[in-house]
Design a protein around this motif. Sequence first.
Motif, short mmCIF file in Angstrom:
data_model
loop_
_atom_site.label_atom_id
_atom_site.label_comp_id
_atom_site.label_asym_id
_atom_site.label_seq_id
_atom_site.Cartn_x
_atom_site.Cartn_y
_atom_site.Cartn_z
N VAL A 275 0.86 -1.19 0.00
CA VAL A 275 0.00 0.00 0.00
C VAL A 275 0.90 1.24 0.00
O VAL A 275 2.12 1.12 0.06
N ILE A 276 0.27 2.40 -0.06
CA ILE A 276 1.07 3.62 0.11
C ILE A 276 1.13 3.89 1.61
O ILE A 276 0.10 4.05 2.26
N ALA A 277 2.34 3.85 2.16
CA ALA A 277 2.48 3.89 3.62
C ALA A 277 3.53 4.91 4.04
O ALA A 277 4.51 5.16 3.34
N TYR A 278 3.26 5.45 5.20
CA TYR A 278 4.19 6.39 5.83
C TYR A 278 5.11 5.59 6.74
O TYR A 278 4.63 4.79 7.56
N ASP A 279 6.41 5.77 6.61
CA ASP A 279 7.37 5.04 7.44
C ASP A 279 7.45 5.73 8.80
O ASP A 279 8.27 6.63 9.02
N ARG A 280 6.58 5.28 9.70
CA ARG A 280 6.46 5.98 10.99
C ARG A 280 7.70 5.80 11.87
O ARG A 280 8.03 6.66 12.67
N LEU A 281 8.39 4.65 11.70
CA LEU A 281 9.60 4.46 12.51
C LEU A 281 10.65 5.50 12.17
O LEU A 281 11.36 6.01 13.02
N ARG A 282 10.69 5.83 10.88
CA ARG A 282 11.67 6.82 10.45
C ARG A 282 11.15 8.24 10.68
O ARG A 282 11.90 9.15 11.02
N GLY A 283 9.86 8.44 10.48
CA GLY A 283 9.31 9.79 10.51
C GLY A 283 9.04 10.35 11.89
O GLY A 283 9.10 11.56 12.11
N GLU A 284 8.73 9.46 12.86
CA GLU A 284 8.34 9.93 14.19
C GLU A 284 9.54 9.93 15.15
O GLU A 284 10.44 9.10 14.98
N PRO A 285 9.56 10.75 16.16
CA PRO A 285 8.56 11.79 16.43
C PRO A 285 8.72 12.96 15.45
O PRO A 285 9.83 13.43 15.23
N ARG A 286 7.60 13.35 14.90
CA ARG A 286 7.62 14.45 13.94
C ARG A 286 7.91 15.77 14.66
O ARG A 286 7.53 15.94 15.82
N ALA A 287 8.54 16.67 13.98
CA ALA A 287 8.82 17.99 14.58
C ALA A 287 9.16 18.97 13.47
O ALA A 287 9.70 18.58 12.44
N LYS A 288 8.84 20.22 13.70
CA LYS A 288 9.08 21.25 12.67
C LYS A 288 10.57 21.34 12.32
O LYS A 288 11.44 21.05 13.16
N PHE A 289 10.83 21.80 11.14
CA PHE A 289 12.20 21.87 10.65
C PHE A 289 12.92 23.09 11.23
O PHE A 289 12.35 24.18 11.31
N ARG A 290 14.14 22.86 11.66
CA ARG A 290 14.98 23.98 12.10
C ARG A 290 16.27 23.92 11.33
O ARG A 290 16.92 22.85 11.30
N LYS A 291 16.65 25.04 10.75
CA LYS A 291 17.85 25.07 9.90
C LYS A 291 19.09 24.67 10.71
O LYS A 291 19.21 25.05 11.87
N ASN A 292 19.95 23.89 10.07
CA ASN A 292 21.24 23.46 10.66
C ASN A 292 21.09 22.60 11.91
O ASN A 292 22.06 22.41 12.65
N GLU A 293 19.90 22.09 12.20
CA GLU A 293 19.72 21.23 13.38
C GLU A 293 20.04 19.79 13.02
O GLU A 293 19.68 19.31 11.95
N ASP A 294 20.73 19.06 13.91
CA ASP A 294 20.95 17.63 13.71
C ASP A 294 19.75 16.91 14.35
O ASP A 294 19.69 16.75 15.56
N ARG A 295 18.80 16.53 13.52
CA ARG A 295 17.52 16.00 14.02
C ARG A 295 17.71 14.68 14.78
O ARG A 295 17.04 14.44 15.78
N SER A 296 18.64 13.84 14.32
CA SER A 296 18.85 12.55 14.99
C SER A 296 19.34 12.77 16.42
O SER A 296 18.82 12.18 17.37
#
Length: 475
Positions: free
Chosen positions: A243-264
Amino acid sequence: MSSSEDYLSDESFRDRVGFITEDGKRKFIYPKKPSGKFYKYRTWLSYVLLTILFTGPFLRINGQPFLMLNILERKFVILGQVFWPQDFHLVALTFVTGVVFIILFTVAYGRLFCGWVCPQTIFMEMLFRKIEYWIDGDRGQQLRLASMPWNAEKIRKRLLKNGIFYLISFIIGNVFLMYIIGSEAWIKLVTDDPSKHIGGLTAMIIFSGVFFFVFAWFREQACIVVCPYGRLQGVLLDRNSIVIAYDRLRGEPRAKFRKNEDRSSAGKGDCIDCGQCVDVCPTGIDIRNGTQLECVNCTACIDACDAVMDKINKPRGLIKYASENQIANGEKWRFTGRLAFYTVVLTLLLGLMGFLIFNRVKVEATILRTPGQLYQAYEDGTISNVYNYQLINKTSMPIKAELRMIEPTEARIMLPGKEDLTFELTVQDIKKGAMFVYIPKEKLSSGKNTIKIGVFNGDELLDEVKLSFYAPIKK
Ligand code: SF4
Ligand code: SF4
């Protein structure tokens, strides 16, 4: 910030549908114009399919239509093969095979059909929606136009758009009518005196009106509320279906984008909660909630999210074609027991269908004893029985057919009012009448005998009929 589990445990989105407001009113959806790799492929495919659909009624195979489903006259032509009411078993088998194929296909590949091939999606997304973007502009402009008072611009745009929508609906309605009555009958309908074709012209107006209603107003509700295939998804899909699926393991926890931030390092997933996948969805859902009945697998959210991933320098595929198990456990696609069962059934049905079509007779003979007649005995020692015959030319070419006795060879056939036993059958011709069979008494057993009559074209046996022949009971 919420955890992945918080999002997964919140099932409240299943209590509502995207096209209905909290107070139960219709909420018109204004999806953002899609663009991207999948949209481009779908556009190309839609052009091919639309070309086939619009030219189909005029295509001929051996002089027969490519496809005609004349329910009124019970005549069906599929790929130039004419199917008669006598071929009902073949039509029924084709139908059953089609249903099993759809089930099998859906179990394996989900709603791939809905997104890529379904006429509703193709007309809506590739024809009507594109015209809408051209006249009304993209999502933002459409929202602004909808909330505008009825000024000159809004009236002009609405008149232009609905005028073009009606014109296209009229063309589609006529094409569908041609698939039912055939293009020749349709040409007659539009060129003849209208008073002779009130029924046909009424059908034309109703078809056009229905298509206009569906594509101008009803839209995604056709897939969500009306389409039986869409409603069956709940029982057809399993956790291994693609199906068309969202990869929640990779996507969550979702959070707004901040420039130059290391999200991991910040413990954030790859989803920047930009809402692009929701804005672009023609059924108004958020695919991040999981697989939903409303999702027609149109791929618009994949393209939208891939464009976002490109911008933030993350790998594509946060939303992708995948199974639930693939997403949850990183499992590979598996050939399940249910899939194996459907495959076996489908293969058997296809084999049976191929056999029946391959062995379909060119001329079908039906010979039945005339009711109320047993036998007639003559002084020269001959016995006769009388039958009614019917010969149907099932090919799309004229054919010569001759009745011949196969067993016993000493028997003789006689057709009243006809000197020979041959028939010139034109295309789809039917010949019927009475026939006598004479057999010398010494070649017959007492009472019921079995005889065989063949229909030949030269030396080719076209059909063979076994019949009962009655002789006097010997004491
Ligand atoms: S488009 Fe991608 S990044 Fe944006 S909200 Fe949807 S899933 Fe998240
Ligand atoms: S969720 Fe994605 S694939 Fe499903 S209908 Fe919406 S945009 Fe299309």
